[in-house]
Motif scaffolding. Structure first.
Motif: not given
Lengths: 799, 268
Positions: B162, B164, B228
């Protein structure tokens, strides 16, 4: 319990006159100044055998209306005068007992300093006894009761942060210092270094400290010394009063208060108290600390998660009659204390970050609930009296931490890392009798039953049960006018039975593959003889020499026999030894006291040789437990504990008092020559108090003062123990007694660590992770006593 | 049942008393100097934080020394955090998490004044995240070295990653996203996985009351890259000002591997 009732009846049977109808008389008299003959109104009187209290009226007259035939110690005290004890033989009405008090400016002489068990004058006792009264305790107003007591030379407080502290006397603590609350030994897993004393600091009004060999009167655990918390005085007949105390501290935003009410109607009395306190994280004068070579932040200069809260409730009812006194006290102590994250492993910067709520108690934390029911009775016999102290205690300690996986074990389901529930039934009976003017004896019998239940996903100590009983005989002989000899012998037996503890073992796939016996089943019996003999030389009011030789003992506790687990924060795996034998102590205590007009000087050297002294030592091998560091094993070795205290008090001019004191402890393992860990450093204290009475309407008196405490560096450390640097701390205070519309109000302003010194306390558990102690702290205490009595309305000076 | 009796002999204490006086203060030449863990190298590199790949063999070199005689060394590996912590080493603010199980406890006997050991350790293939590697050392007398701890960042291609890049609103100086009730948090970045993602699950939890105030599950249909910006987290109007919430983004791949990312949210 059955045993005690049977014993009580047997003892009573010995004193045949109790079977006859008791005669009741009145005891009346007057208290006057010896030199001027002027009456002294408001003097306090107490009949020690029955705890009956009274005070003199405006004409200096007092009366005890119903006193059974017998010999009594009548204590008379009045501020500014020497405390006086008269032995009064009451066989018929005594109408005009004249008590003459002599003025003195030496404080020691103003208080009744008498061992609660022996009830012998201080001068005749062979051991030194320190008495701290409520004024001393309020003035010292430490974070905990033990912190207040650490101002007494020879007494130290071992603390974990600010809310948890346990007593230490001359370098000995845990199970080597016995704390008795109203005659009943406090049982709260005191073997634990991070277990504090579960007593409401607001409720204690008088403490007696006996330093040194005390097994004779108190049994096992009296090897280092004894702290007796004495009950609140019984309210005077036909009075109804109370007290409100409020306290605030700046360093950790402490707010607390206590309200008590008491009353006495024709001898039936009660006493209730409720205390609450709450405090936030405490501030230290440091921005970072180093642990395991990592520099970690102290965000906002406050140690995160060191907040806490405490509530206490107690209620007592009793009867005070001519035959004596009986009282039932019930109390609950309930405390929740945060533990600094680093104390249970390597803290991360997140855990140390300020969470905007300094009062928030997050995991990890400790909760303690201590419930007590005590029954105390004091029964006057024809030539002596009987003391009975029975107690029931339930101590529940819980440690809650964020569940974490250890090794291959499954992740725990809850945060209850450890829960220990200890239930104790105890009782003691003492028969105190004066046979002749010169000879007095005390004979006692005591017993205790304990049961411990352990729960939680961490293992530290197993379930256990222990039973113990002991008896002693003590005699005091004052054959010569200036010499009193005393001595006695004691015998104790006990049994400790621990259950075995099996911990499941898991493989890499979290499957249980077996059981590991962490603690074996044990059934141990101990028996010990102990005793003491001493002498007091008291040729005059101005000199006192005491020498006491004692043989004491201490049984190993379940933790020392059967613990087996990794203890928080130190990565140490602590392991008991099921074959430990009892410690034997051979001790000598000497007291030298000189009093001259305005000076008082006391020196108390001591020497103790201990056989089979038990403490944790590194085993030089690693623990087989995951994350366990070195294995520490409870070992025994011969050791020496010696040192001295000095105390000098100088009443320079009427309002000014100067005090200097010092304390020094030297401890060593005689086999290796290495020091015993947690030895307190040399400490010097200087105190100055200026007190002035006032004749203003609204002000009764005021005082101001300060003290300097210097603790030397402690470089005498055990293997793997870090030395600590020396430091000096400054304290200043101002206090005043006001009278607002005839309602008295006391206010005290105090600042501790005035210079915001950064220091590490050698006796603090947090020193293991290099955390400093509290920074500057301002305390405000307001105390308002109030009286609803219909009777005399005089000023009582408290002692 | 063992009865232990203590016989009271006066001669013993008196003799001991004299011995005590004579021997008091003599340190009897006890060695109290601690050994030291001088160096830890992982895969030949120095430092305090190391990146290692899951499913590979890691080489750990340890150097220890003592003034007299070493006795034992213990190498321990345990998870660094429990999912919610931030470690700030090397200037990087990374979330500390540990997925999967990996523990090592190796005790090695030593001797002499210095030793250098090399451990070849298998990094499990089904873990990812941050672990602590701790080296402890004691000498023959029980003197302990100051333990040395290094952080292992285990990277695992099998796990979803992930990444971000930023949040809207952005995190403040304390690492929190400040937002008013009714507001929406959006993200830029992507989740990648070598075998394909099954679903992305986001939840907003009030840890104090143990209630979930917002939850959403989005099927990913085997995508190896997932943007995302498909996520938006809404703070319900009912949440009170001042509440502290934990935002979790969970990514599950088709092989059953899961990765999470956490954020702190402060409701204004």
């Amino acid at each position: 319990m059955k045993y005690f009732t049977a014993l009580l009846l047997c003892l009573l049977a010995f004193d045949q006159s109790i079977l006859a109808q008791p005669e009741v008389h009145s005891l009346r008299g007057k208290v006057v100044d010896k030199s001027t003959g002027e009456p002294l109104p408001g003097a306090s009187l107490k009949l020690h055998e029955t705890m009956a209290v009274s005070s003199t009226d405006g004409q200096g007259d007092f009366s005890f209306p119903k006193v059974r035939s017998g010999v009594y110690h009548l204590h008379v005290t009045y501020v500014g005068y020497k405390a006086f004890t008269a032995e009064v033989d009451v066989t018929s009405d005594v109408d005009s007992l004249r008590v003459e008090l002599s003025p003195t400016s030496v404080e020691l002489q103003q208080a009744i300093v008498e061992s609660d068990i022996l009830r012998t004058d201080y001068a005749k006792q062979s051991q030194d006894v320190e008495v701290a009264g409520d004024e001393f305790l309020r003035q010292e107003s430490g974070n905990t009761l033990m912190n207040s007591l650490s101002a007494i030379p020879g007494v130290q407080a071992m603390n974990v942060g600010v809310g948890i502290a346990k007593p230490m006397i001359r370098g000995m603590s845990a199970n080597r210092v016995q704390v008795n609350d109203q005659g009943v030994t406090q049982q709260g897993q005191q073997w634990g270094m991070d277990h504090g004393l579960e007593i409401d600091q607001f409720s204690v009004q008088r403490i007696e400290v006996v330093k040194g060999a005390s097994s004779l009167l108190y049994g096992s655990d009296g090897i280092g010394g004894v702290i007796n918390l004495l009950p609140a005085p019984i309210p005077e007949t036909n009075t109804f009063s109370g007290q409100l105390t409020m306290m605030g501290k700046t360093n950790n935003d402490f707010a607390g208060g206590s309200l008590s009410l008491q009353g006495n109607r024709e001898g039936a009395y009660f006493n209730v108290r409720a205390s609450f306190s709450e405090f936030g994280d405490y501030k230290v004068p440091a921005e970072q600390f180093t642990y395991l070579s990592r520099v970690l932040e102290i965000d906002g200069e406050a140690l995160k998660n060191t907040a806490g809260k405490e509530k206490n409730l107690s209620a007592a009812v009793g009867l005070l009659k001519s035959w004596g006194n009986i009282q039932l006290t019930m109390s609950r102590f309930d405390q929740q204390m945060g533990l600094f994250p680093g104390i249970i492993g390597i803290p991360t910067n997140f855990e140390l970050r300020d969470d905007d709520d300094s009062r928030d108690i997050d995991l990890p934390y400790q909760t303690i609930v201590h419930d007590k029911a005590l029954l105390n009775a004091n029964v006057a016999l024809a030539s002596g009296w009987l003391d009975v102290d029975l107690g029931y205690q339930r101590n529940t300690r819980q440690e809650r931490t964020r569940p974490h996986r250890v090794g291959n074990e499954p992740l725990p389901e809850n945060s209850q890392a450890l829960s220990l529930e200890l239930t104790t039934f105890s009782g003691s009976v003492r028969w105190n009798r004066r046979w002749t003017k010169q000879v007095k004896t005390v004979v006692g019998l005591s017993g205790e039953h304990q049961q411990n239940r352990a729960e939680g996903w961490e293992f530290l100590i197993p379930d256990f049960q222990s039973v113990s009983t002991g008896g002693f005989a003590f005699a005091e002989w004052s054959h010569w006018p200036a010499v009193t000899l005393s001595g006695g012998a004691r015998y104790d037996v006990s049994n400790v039975a621990t259950e075995n503890y099996l911990k499941p073992i898991y493989n890499d796939n979290q499957q249980q593959v077996g059981l590991d016996e962490r603690a074996p089943q044990l059934d141990r019996y101990f028996s010990n003889a102990s005793g003491a003999m001493g002498m007091a030389y008291h040729p005059s009011d101005q000199f006192n020499l005491k020498v006491n030789l004692g043989k004491s003992f201490r049984w190993p506790v379940a933790a020392e026999l059967a613990s087996n687990g990794v203890h928080h924060g130190t990565f140490r795996h602590e392991k008991g030894d099921p074959n430990l034998t009892a410690e034997q102590g051979y001790q000598a205590d000497v007291t030298l006291l000189w009093i001259r007009n305005h000076l008082q000087f006391k020196v108390t050297p001591y020497f103790g040789y201990f056989q089979d002294f038990i403490y944790l030592r590194p085993a030089a091998v690693f623990s087989d437990l995951p994350e366990g560091g070195q294995l520490y094993q409870y070992n025994q070795a011969d050791a020496v504990n010696t040192g001295f205290e000095t105390y000098f008090d100088w009443h320079v001019i009427d309002p000014l008092h100067l005090q200097f004191s010092s304390e020094y402890v030297f401890q060593a393992n005689l086999e290796t020559g290495l020091p015993i860990p947690f030895t307190p450093p040399l400490t010097l204290r200087a105190n100055a108090v200026y007190e002035q009475k006032s004749d203003k309407d609204w002000l009764t008196k005021w005082s101001g003062g300060g003290s300097v405490q210097y603790s030397a560096a402690q470089n005498r450390v055990d293997r793997n123990e870090d030395p600590t640097e020396g430091y000096a701390l400054l304290v200043a205070f101002v206090s005043a007694k006001f009278k607002i519309r005839s309602l008295p109000l006391e206010a005290l302003f105090r600042v501790d660590n005035l210079l915001d010194t950064k220091y590490t306390n050698h006796l603090s558990r947090y020193k293991l992770i290099n955390l400093p102690e509290q920074g500057r702290n301002f305390t405000v205490t307001i105390n308002i006593p109030f009286n609803f009595s219909i009777a005399k309305n005089q000023e009582h000076d408290d002692h | 049942m063992t009865i232990i009796k203590n016989r009271f002999k006066w001669s013993a204490p008196l003799a001991m008393l004299f011995a005590a006086i004579l021997f008091t203060g003599c340190n009897k030449d006890e060695d109290t100097t601690a050994p030291s863990v001088n160096l830890i190298q992982v895969n030949g590199e120095d430092g305090s934080e190391f990146h290692v790949d899951a499913g590979t063999t890691m080489s750990v070199l340890v150097r220890v020394s003592d003034n007299e005689d070493l006795n034992q060394l213990k190498l321990n590996i345990h998870p660094a955090g429990d999912g919610h912590d931030h470690e700030g080493e090397g200037g990087e603010e990374e979330e500390v998490f540990s997925v999967g199980i990996w523990t090592e406890d190796i005790v090695t006997n030593l001797g002499g004044e210095s030793e250098e050991l090399v451990y070849e350790l298998d990094v499990p293939s089904d873990i990812a995240g941050f672990w602590h590697l701790q080296v402890m050392c004691i000498d023959k007398d029980g003197n302990e070295a100051e333990p040395r701890v290094v952080t292992l960042h285990v990277e695992n291609d099998e796990f979803p990653a992930i990444n971000v890049e930023s949040t809207n609103p952005e995190e403040n100086a304390e690492g929190e996203i400040e937002i008013a009730p009714g507001g929406t948090i959006s993200f830029t970045g992507e989740i990648t996985d070598n075998s394909g993602l099954e679903e992305v699950h986001v939840e907003l939890e009030n840890e104090e009351t143990q209630t979930v105030v917002f939850e959403e599950e989005i099927a990913a249909a085997g995508a190896t890259t997932w943007d995302l910006n498909q996520l938006s987290v809404v703070i319900p109007q009912s949440v009170e000002s001042g509440t502290h919430l934990h935002l979790h983004i969970h990514a599950h791949d088709t092989d059953g591997n899961e990765m999470s990312a956490e954020f702190e949210v402060h409701v204004e």
